[in-house]
Design a protein around this motif. Structure first.
Motif, PDB file in Angstrom:
ATOM      1  N   SER A 240     -83.506   4.006 -62.529  1.00  0.00           N
ATOM      2  CA  SER A 240     -82.846   2.737 -63.482  1.00  0.00           C
ATOM      3  C   SER A 240     -82.474   3.484 -64.824  1.00  0.00           C
ATOM      4  N   THR A 444     -72.386  -9.024 -68.296  1.00  0.00           N
ATOM      5  CA  THR A 444     -73.462  -9.336 -67.349  1.00  0.00           C
ATOM      6  C   THR A 444     -73.324 -10.698 -66.818  1.00  0.00           C
ATOM      7  N   SER A 448     -79.074 -12.471 -66.917  1.00  0.00           N
ATOM      8  CA  SER A 448     -79.097 -11.130 -66.262  1.00  0.00           C
ATOM      9  C   SER A 448     -78.841 -10.177 -66.975  1.00  0.00           C
ATOM     10  N   HIS A 450     -78.296  -7.059 -65.836  1.00  0.00           N
ATOM     11  CA  HIS A 450     -77.603  -6.106 -64.780  1.00  0.00           C
ATOM     12  C   HIS A 450     -76.311  -5.879 -65.213  1.00  0.00           C
ATOM     13  N   PHE A 457     -78.761  -1.054 -66.552  1.00  0.00           N
ATOM     14  CA  PHE A 457     -78.924  -2.457 -67.275  1.00  0.00           C
ATOM     15  C   PHE A 457     -78.608  -2.338 -68.547  1.00  0.00           C
ATOM     16  N   GLU A 482     -86.890  -7.712 -65.664  1.00  0.00           N
ATOM     17  CA  GLU A 482     -85.588  -7.359 -64.333  1.00  0.00           C
ATOM     18  C   GLU A 482     -85.572  -6.248 -63.707  1.00  0.00           C
ATOM     19  N   THR A 486     -86.794  -5.351 -59.830  1.00  0.00           N
ATOM     20  CA  THR A 486     -85.612  -4.786 -59.011  1.00  0.00           C
ATOM     21  C   THR A 486     -86.343  -3.547 -58.297  1.00  0.00           C
TER      22      THR A 486
END
Length: 494
Positions: A240, A444, A448, A450, A457, A482, A486
């Motif tokens: 990520s 986004t 959120s 993402h 992110f 988050e 994920t």
């Protein structure tokens, strides 16, 4: 509460400050603090109010009311009073990753929403927070605590401001391997170079970064993602990527003469001073000096105030600060009820120092600049300014018009534009191919973090726009949850 009648027995008392004429001789912290017994009495003023608005973190009429981090304020106030500093520290760190920062630079929306402040003065929450964390450091209670088990997941955080640091701290605690990339030569983002040393001494940042390093977080400086390091590399090498690059595009003033010499954005002025201060105690001369100059600061917010205080420390000849909005009232207006953020007159440290040195408040309200006058070599020498009047049309749209006959010209050698910021820098967004919204913040879905790009992110000012350090920390902790969910399918992060 340990002292249910404390708010009736003790008056508010906060630590003092070094006098303005003394503190302008240096760039060190100028705050003084209460003795231990005095701090316990102040904590005893927390009144067991039943509904602690101080920790609510609500938005009311677009303004923050209470702590965005939902700090457990009544609990740790009680523990201060009961002389249980170790337990108070535990409750504070439950919700706040960096009380050593917020206890110094946060404007304390918690105190503005304090129930005790409805009919009396609020509890000294910010100073109580300072006492907890500094007692923790002084007595060895703040120590590295690396995770015992690693998950095998790798996360890149781009940007080491408060939001990026909060995300890194939380994800590392979860057991993920975190690398933080910072484009500057020192870690800290706006904490390091955006906030002057007298508000936040940089050894306070370094102290916390050393602990984070000991806990396993890796920091890479002089790493400009999107320029010197390709975005594709991070997406390929990490599970990520979190973008925490801030809202660093300064809002410009587009008037005749803007391209003249001696006109700078405030962020460049402040950064240059801090870097030179840290590198050489200002001996290298690699900063924008205000010494002997007539300084014009455009913008009445915190950054503008920082420019005033910094210019005075340089030895400015004079300082004028322009503010477009009307002068606020001394007390809450009838339409600005508790627990809303109080829209009242605040004379901050820079303005206090200007009053002490020059004998007057530097602020000119309802005023803007219309032109910069340049000499034959292109240097700014004067500024034309004009008074403004607020206008509201039939649809409620607010605009500002010039007041005829109010024009005047003032001598100016140095102009510092502190008019806020307008969003994320485009080159980072372009490098990661992420979408921006109409405010040029990263787009986004609601609630959120993402982006439109898998694995990428966003958090902090880059996500929500220019805001407070405490909101940046909140965002960092939220994006960590988050990302963790994920990667792992669930999260136990707070």
């Amino acid at each position: 509460m340990g002292k249910a009648t404390g708010f009736l027995e003790f008056e508010r008392k906060s630590g003092g400050e070094i006098s303005p004429k003394e503190r302008i001789k240096h760039f060190q912290d100028f705050h003084e603090h209460l003795l231990k017994r005095e701090q316990e009495q102040q904590a005893a003023r927390c009144m067991d109010c039943g509904v602690p608005f101080c920790q609510s973190g609500m938005m009311i009429k677009g303004m923050t009311s209470g702590c965005p981090l939902n700090n457990l304020i009544p609990e740790w106030n009680d523990l201060i009073y009961l002389e249980k500093p170790d337990r108070a520290l535990g409750r504070l760190l439950k919700t706040n990753s960096f009380p050593e920062f917020t206890s110094r630079v946060c404007p304390a929306p918690c105190e503005a929403a304090c129930t005790c402040g409805l009919n009396d003065t609020p509890v000294t929450i910010k100073e109580n927070e300072w006492s907890i964390i500094e007692n923790g450091y002084a007595n060895g209670l703040v120590q590295p605590n690396p995770p015992k088990v690693r998950t095998g997941k790798k996360i890149a955080v781009v940007g080491s401001g408060p939001s990026g640091l909060a995300a890194a701290d939380q994800l590392n605690k979860r057991g993920h391997s975190v690398v933080v990339f910072e484009r500057n030569d020192r870690v800290g983002g706006l904490l390091m170079y955006g906030i002057p040393n007298m508000k936040l001494e940089k050894n306070v940042i370094d102290r916390k970064i050393d602990i984070m390093k000991a806990e396993g977080i890796e920091f890479v400086t002089n790493a400009d993602i999107g320029n010197s390091i390709k975005a594709e590399r991070l997406i390929k090498d990490y599970d990520s990527v979190i973008l925490a690059c801030g809202a660093s595009n300064p809002r410009d003033i587009k008037v005749p003469g803007r391209d003249g010499k001696g006109i700078y954005f405030a962020v460049n002025f402040l950064k240059a001073t801090t870097k030179s201060l840290l590198d050489s105690d200002l001996k290298d001369g690699k900063y924008i000096s205000a010494k002997g100059k007539n300084v014009l600061v455009i913008g009445g917010g915190d950054t503008g105030n920082d420019c005033v205080g910094t210019s005075i420390r340089h030895g400015a000849k004079s300082v004028v600060q322009l503010e477009m909005m009307p002068k606020p009232p001394v007390e809450r207006a009838n339409d600005n009820l508790w627990p809303e953020w109080p829209k009242v007159l605040k004379t901050d440290y820079g303005q206090q120092e200007a009053i002490a040195v020059f004998g007057r408040d530097p602020r000119l309200y309802e005023t803007t600049v219309t032109e910069f006058v340049l000499d034959k070599d292109g240097n700014v020498v004067k500024a034309k300014i004009v008074k403004l009047e607020k206008k509201v049309d039939k649809n409620g749209v607010v605009s500002f018009g010039h007041v005829k006959g109010s024009e005047k010209t003032i001598d100016v050698d140095l102009v510092l534009i502190a008019a806020g910021f307008v969003g994320a820098e485009s080159y980072v967004a372009q490098a990661f191919k992420i979408e921006l919204n109409e405010r040029t913040n990263v787009k986004t879905s609601e609630n959120s973090f993402h982006t439109n790009v898998p694995k990428v992110f966003v958090t902090g000012d880059m996500h929500r726009g220019q805001s407070l350090v405490v909101w940046a920390i909140k965002e960092g902790r939220s994006v960590a949850r988050e990302v963790d969910k994920t990667l792992m399918g669930y999260t136990n992060l707070v």
